[in-house]
Write a protein that holds these residues in place. Structure first.
Motif, mmCIF file in Angstrom:
data_model
loop_
_atom_site.group_PDB
_atom_site.id
_atom_site.type_symbol
_atom_site.label_atom_id
_atom_site.label_comp_id
_atom_site.label_asym_id
_atom_site.label_seq_id
_atom_site.Cartn_x
_atom_site.Cartn_y
_atom_site.Cartn_z
ATOM 1 N N LEU A 1 0.813 -1.281 0.036
ATOM 2 C CA LEU A 1 -0.055 0.151 0.000
ATOM 3 C C LEU A 1 0.731 1.326 0.148
ATOM 4 O O LEU A 1 0.363 2.071 -0.614
ATOM 5 N N ALA A 2 2.004 1.283 0.799
ATOM 6 C CA ALA A 2 2.964 2.412 0.684
ATOM 7 C C ALA A 2 3.692 2.806 -0.460
ATOM 8 O O ALA A 2 3.965 3.965 -0.712
ATOM 9 N N PHE A 3 4.233 1.651 -0.972
ATOM 10 C CA PHE A 3 5.037 1.744 -2.128
ATOM 11 C C PHE A 3 4.772 1.295 -3.410
ATOM 12 O O PHE A 3 5.463 1.538 -4.554
ATOM 13 N N ALA A 4 3.830 0.201 -3.729
ATOM 14 C CA ALA A 4 3.398 0.254 -4.962
ATOM 15 C C ALA A 4 2.653 0.937 -5.735
ATOM 16 O O ALA A 4 2.046 2.140 -5.004
ATOM 17 N N THR A 5 2.676 0.939 -7.076
ATOM 18 C CA THR A 5 2.037 1.970 -7.718
ATOM 19 C C THR A 5 0.692 1.325 -8.507
ATOM 20 O O THR A 5 0.401 0.075 -8.525
ATOM 21 N N ASN A 6 -0.284 2.255 -8.805
ATOM 22 C CA ASN A 6 -1.534 1.450 -9.281
ATOM 23 C C ASN A 6 -1.389 0.951 -10.638
ATOM 24 O O ASN A 6 -0.397 1.050 -11.356
ATOM 25 N N GLU A 7 -2.358 -0.151 -10.866
ATOM 26 C CA GLU A 7 -2.286 -0.642 -12.105
ATOM 27 C C GLU A 7 -1.210 -1.607 -12.409
ATOM 28 O O GLU A 7 -0.553 -1.632 -13.569
ATOM 29 N N SER A 8 -0.437 -2.077 -11.581
ATOM 30 C CA SER A 8 0.962 -2.952 -11.446
ATOM 31 C C SER A 8 0.391 -4.336 -11.160
ATOM 32 O O SER A 8 -0.741 -4.770 -11.091
#
Length: 114
Positions: free
Chosen positions: A38-45
């Protein structure tokens, strides 16, 4: 890169949402701690994980992730598969360890090295 290409690269099997295999994914994130996702991933990955619980799918839903790859041949429960299917999230399973799966995606530029 499409999910279909990732599936082939990781020698993975698809568990649900086969109709979305031609969707594009811009990057990938490897993690078992959903708070870090939640803190570091990007959307639509794409999410690579060894964690088998419904929170993985719920986390992916919050970030509009298109695909989850379960490593080490871990098969999610029917509840997890159903939740992913309801939300259009492709589930893949690979026998590779997280390190190997991540390395293969890193070699294509899909996984950041930070």
């Amino acid at each position: 890169m499409t999910i279909r290409e990732i599936m082939k690269l990781l020698d993975a099997q698809v568990l649900c949402c086969e109709d979305a295999l031609d969707s594009e994914v811009v990057d990938a994130f490897s993690c078992d701690m959903m708070s870090d996702v939640l803190a570091f991933a990007t959307n639509e990955s794409l999410l690579i994980t060894g964690l088998l619980n419904p929170q993985v799918v719920r986390t992916a839903m919050m970030l509009d992730m298109r695909c989850i790859v379960f490593v080490c041949g871990k098969i999610p429960t029917p509840e997890i598969i159903s939740l992913a299917r309801e939300n259009g999230i492709v589930l893949l399973v690979t026998d590779h360890y997280m390190f190997t799966a991540s390395g293969r995606l890193y070699a294509t530029g899909m996984l950041r090295g930070e």
